[in-house]
Write an enzyme that holds these catalytic residues in place. Structure first.
Site, mmCIF file in Angstrom:
data_model
loop_
_atom_site.group_PDB
_atom_site.id
_atom_site.type_symbol
_atom_site.label_atom_id
_atom_site.label_comp_id
_atom_site.label_asym_id
_atom_site.label_seq_id
_atom_site.Cartn_x
_atom_site.Cartn_y
_atom_site.Cartn_z
ATOM 1 N N ASP A 1 -8.021 8.257 0.564
ATOM 2 C CA ASP A 1 -8.478 7.157 1.423
ATOM 3 C C ASP A 1 -8.197 7.417 2.904
ATOM 4 O O ASP A 1 -8.622 6.651 3.757
ATOM 5 C CB ASP A 1 -7.859 5.821 0.994
ATOM 6 C CG ASP A 1 -8.715 5.097 -0.039
ATOM 7 O OD1 ASP A 1 -9.874 5.508 -0.244
ATOM 8 O OD2 ASP A 1 -8.231 4.132 -0.649
ATOM 9 N N ASN B 1 -6.451 4.048 -6.863
ATOM 10 C CA ASN B 1 -7.647 4.574 -6.208
ATOM 11 C C ASN B 1 -8.688 4.916 -7.258
ATOM 12 O O ASN B 1 -9.351 4.030 -7.761
ATOM 13 C CB ASN B 1 -7.336 5.740 -5.270
ATOM 14 C CG ASN B 1 -8.490 5.976 -4.297
ATOM 15 O OD1 ASN B 1 -9.309 5.084 -4.112
ATOM 16 N ND2 ASN B 1 -8.572 7.146 -3.700
ATOM 17 N N ARG C 1 0.850 -1.192 0.000
ATOM 18 C CA ARG C 1 0.000 0.000 0.000
ATOM 19 C C ARG C 1 0.890 1.248 0.000
ATOM 20 O O ARG C 1 1.952 1.268 0.628
ATOM 21 C CB ARG C 1 -0.843 -0.042 1.282
ATOM 22 C CG ARG C 1 -1.832 1.083 1.461
ATOM 23 C CD ARG C 1 -3.036 0.889 0.642
ATOM 24 N NE ARG C 1 -4.153 1.704 1.061
ATOM 25 C CZ ARG C 1 -5.157 2.010 0.262
ATOM 26 N NH1 ARG C 1 -5.196 1.573 -0.988
ATOM 27 N NH2 ARG C 1 -6.169 2.728 0.699
ATOM 28 N N THR D 1 -4.137 -0.905 -7.006
ATOM 29 C CA THR D 1 -4.966 0.274 -7.267
ATOM 30 C C THR D 1 -4.184 1.561 -7.433
ATOM 31 O O THR D 1 -3.071 1.702 -6.925
ATOM 32 C CB THR D 1 -5.966 0.459 -6.092
ATOM 33 O OG1 THR D 1 -6.897 1.481 -6.427
ATOM 34 C CG2 THR D 1 -5.289 0.819 -4.793
ATOM 35 N N SER E 1 -7.758 0.998 3.628
ATOM 36 C CA SER E 1 -8.241 0.473 2.352
ATOM 37 C C SER E 1 -9.452 -0.436 2.580
ATOM 38 O O SER E 1 -9.707 -0.884 3.698
ATOM 39 C CB SER E 1 -7.111 -0.340 1.711
ATOM 40 O OG SER E 1 -7.590 -1.050 0.604
ATOM 41 N N SER E 2 -10.175 -0.703 1.508
ATOM 42 C CA SER E 2 -11.249 -1.699 1.555
ATOM 43 C C SER E 2 -10.883 -2.943 0.746
ATOM 44 O O SER E 2 -11.697 -3.868 0.625
ATOM 45 C CB SER E 2 -12.535 -1.123 0.964
ATOM 46 O OG SER E 2 -12.968 -0.025 1.711
ATOM 47 N N THR F 1 -10.144 0.293 -8.913
ATOM 48 C CA THR F 1 -9.088 -0.609 -8.475
ATOM 49 C C THR F 1 -9.117 -1.809 -9.425
ATOM 50 O O THR F 1 -10.000 -1.906 -10.260
ATOM 51 C CB THR F 1 -9.393 -0.972 -7.000
ATOM 52 O OG1 THR F 1 -9.288 0.241 -6.264
ATOM 53 C CG2 THR F 1 -8.502 -2.020 -6.429
ATOM 54 N N GLY G 1 -13.673 -1.781 -6.568
ATOM 55 C CA GLY G 1 -14.995 -1.243 -6.227
ATOM 56 C C GLY G 1 -15.034 -0.364 -4.994
ATOM 57 O O GLY G 1 -16.111 -0.196 -4.419
ATOM 58 N N GLY G 2 -13.895 0.192 -4.551
ATOM 59 C CA GLY G 2 -13.924 1.100 -3.397
ATOM 60 C C GLY G 2 -14.586 0.432 -2.208
ATOM 61 O O GLY G 2 -14.309 -0.729 -1.882
HETATM 62 N N1 GLY Z 1 -8.466 2.760 -3.068
HETATM 63 C C1 GLY Z 1 -9.486 1.844 -2.757
HETATM 64 C C2 GLY Z 1 -9.187 1.065 -1.523
HETATM 65 O O1 GLY Z 1 -8.026 0.876 -1.200
HETATM 66 O O2 GLY Z 1 -10.081 0.671 -0.841
#
Ligand code: GLY
Length: 565
Positions: free
Chosen positions: A418, A396, A102, A394, A447-448, A376, A468-469
């Site tokens: 984020d 983002n 990340r 990603t 992050s998700s 992503t 998909g965020g």
């Molecule tokens: N940028 C999307 C995530 O990391 O959740």
């Protein structure tokens, strides 16, 4: 006699055939079946690159590195070397690993960098342009993955991406339209017009070449980490920052390190879930939801499906509230992982669940779902030895910060969005954050992303993930439940219409063309507000069938493709 018999019976037969045909259930979708190995990604060319690497003797991690690099070329809206991601790995002998590459906040970042003198949040700055980028992690991540688990020569893994950048590839109609649309923003936010993108109005069949990116990839091939975090490419990044008012410095690049983390694991019935822990919230969300659901019987038949969707929404509502309060980079904030997954905590958290009625989300601050892309990208790999990689990576938003590093030819992320840029202010996915996820130098933004591997009776069962965020964990959850609880195959589970809810805004979004109006009606009667939208997520996943054959499911919502043999 013969004629008489035939005439009479032909009519009956025809009638029965017509009746039978019209009563046929919908044909079951089946993904790519392969005996040895499958790679599923957002682009057919990247999937083929990964499959070729395995056929040439590489393992799943080698293929993952090659796919990450190839996606940076053929899927620049999300594939990247200027972003970051997470990789969850299961070796065929049952060892697990998770790699966190990340992005990090630059050293000069500060808590209030996106708040103006009146105290208002400045989402335009956290989402677009030079200030929006975290320090990229993808190249260091791939180097680390290769050092620990790769088996093929590094250069062989980068060469396919170099070839695709140098020789170019033909654009589909959708890609051509996307690139043409994106050009305006790339021109606006990059300090030097990236004419390789913006120089023409693209049409299907045009060949898209990226000479600067090919050169950058050659430096990465020849020098590894040093080819990106120091020397020519690092200088290009810092020069781009200086021209555009960004803050990533040479020191940031030199100091960046991806890191191996203990994977987050849990169980659900006969299944072991191996997923990503903080700084992702995705794994925690999946395990919390499965932990609660283990106490309920769910079904997708008739009205019962509405009961399942109600249960799912009520879980999401509570868990996304936990996300806002407790989840962040665990190097900076003590994420209470054990407490969040504790059975008694989960049953207490869900004790006010009413099977008949929606619980309104507490309206302290309304989140807003903006029509932002959720670009992503995810890929899933199983090799012929049974090693598995689940990787989500990603920039983002689509095309990240929309800043192309002049000279180096790649896009930078807008991952700073984020972070919680102001407590209680929603990010581009409408999710709220608080103190835990505030900006601090060198911290990773929450992050998700939910790259996940599932075992059944301790054997590899599924490799799954999606872009998909904030919809990522809920899409992964749905696909997993479609397979485990509703008995679907991989492609069938992916094709099913998806539903998403996240505490605030207080609503369920669902994909358009969902045909079971009675289910929607029941949800409305329970007090849920419903909102129709386009595709949620793009799940690329692999299922190990009972006979050991692999089924690769590629999401039809994109041009995703499985490649295998
Ligand atoms: N940028 C999307 C995530 O990391 O959740």
């Amino acid at each position: 006699m013969k004629n008489y018999f035939c005439k009479e019976n032909r009519c009956i037969l025809l009638f029965l055939l017509v009746l039978g045909f019209s009563c046929q259930p919908k044909e079951k979708a089946i993904g790519l079946l392969a005996e040895n190995a499958i790679v599923v990604s957002a682009h057919p060319l990247a999937s083929k690159v990964g499959k070729d690497i395995i056929q040439e003797g590489g393992n799943a991690v080698d293929a993952a590195i090659a796919v990450q690099m190839a996606l940076a070329v053929v899927y620049p809206q999300a594939g990247n070397i200027g972003g970051g991601g997470f990789m969850v790995i299961r070796e065929s002998d049952g060892q697990y690993h998770s790699l966190d590459y990340r992005e990090k906040a630059p050293l000069a970042a500060s808590r209030d960098m996106y708040i103006d003198e009146k105290g208002d949040a400045l989402p335009e700055k956290s989402q677009n342009g030079h200030l929006a980028s975290g320090v990229p992690g993808s190249v260091d991540g791939m180097v680390k993955a290769h050092e620990k688990l790769g088996s093929m020569e590094w250069a062989k893994l980068i060469n396919p991406a170099i070839r695709l950048a140098e020789e170019g590839f033909e654009l589909s109609e959708n890609e051509a339209a996307y690139f043409t649309r994106a050009s305006e923003n790339l021109k606006k936010y990059s300090s030097v017009d990236p004419i390789q993108f913006t120089g023409k109005s693209w049409k299907a069949g045009d060949v898209f070449k990226q000479v600067q990116l090919a050169n950058t990839l050659k430096l990465i091939r020849d020098k590894g980490r040093a080819g990106f975090y120091s020397g020519e490419v690092a200088d290009y990044i810092v020069a781009e920052m200086e021209r555009g008012g960004g803050i990533i410095s040479l020191e940031d690049l030199e100091k960046y390190e991806s890191t191996w983390r203990e994977p987050l694991t849990g169980s659900y019935k006969d299944f072991n879930i191996i997923t990503m822990g903080p700084p992702s919230s995705g794994g925690l969300i999946i395990l919390q939801m499965l932990g609660i659901m283990e106490n309920y019987q769910v079904s997708n038949q008739g009205e019962s499906y509405a009961e399942y969707l109600h249960l799912k929404t009520e879980m999401e509502r509570r868990i996304f509230a936990d996300r806002a309060a407790f989840m962040a980079d665990s190097d900076f904030y003590p994420v209470p992982v054990d407490e969040l997954l504790d059975d008694s905590y989960l049953s207490q958290r869900f004790s006010n669940f009413d099977p008949q009625k929606a619980t309104p989300s507490d309206l302290i601050m309304e989140g807003k779902i903006l029509s932002m892309s959720e670009e992503t990208t995810h890929f899933s790999i199983v090799d012929k030895e049974g090693n598995a990689v689940s990787c989500t990576t990603t920039l983002n938003g689509g095309m990240g910060s929309k800043v192309m590093v002049d000279g180096a030819g790649f896009l930078l992320n807008n991952e700073m969005d984020d972070f919680s840029i102001k407590p209680g202010f929603p990010n581009m996915f409408g999710v709220l954050g608080g103190e835990a996820n505030k900006i601090e130098p060198e911290k990773r933004m929450l992050s998700s992303m939910t790259p996940t591997i599932i075992e059944k009776n301790n054997e590899l069962f599924m490799v799954v993930g999606t872009p998909g965020g904030s919809t990522i964990p809920t899409s992964v959850f749905q696909v997993v439940v479609n397979v485990i609880e509703f008995g679907m195959g991989m492609q069938e589970a992916i094709n099913e219409k998806r539903f998403h809810s996240q505490w605030k805004p207080d609503q369920i979004s669902f994909e358009k063309d969902f045909e079971r109006e009675n289910i929607l009606e029941t949800l409305r009667e329970k007090g849920h507000e419903l909102s129709e939208r386009n595709g949620i997520g793009r799940v690329d996943a692999i299922l190990v069938l009972e006979d050991g054959i692999l089924e690769g499911g590629a999401d039809p919502r994109g041009m995703d493709a499985a490649s295998g043999y």
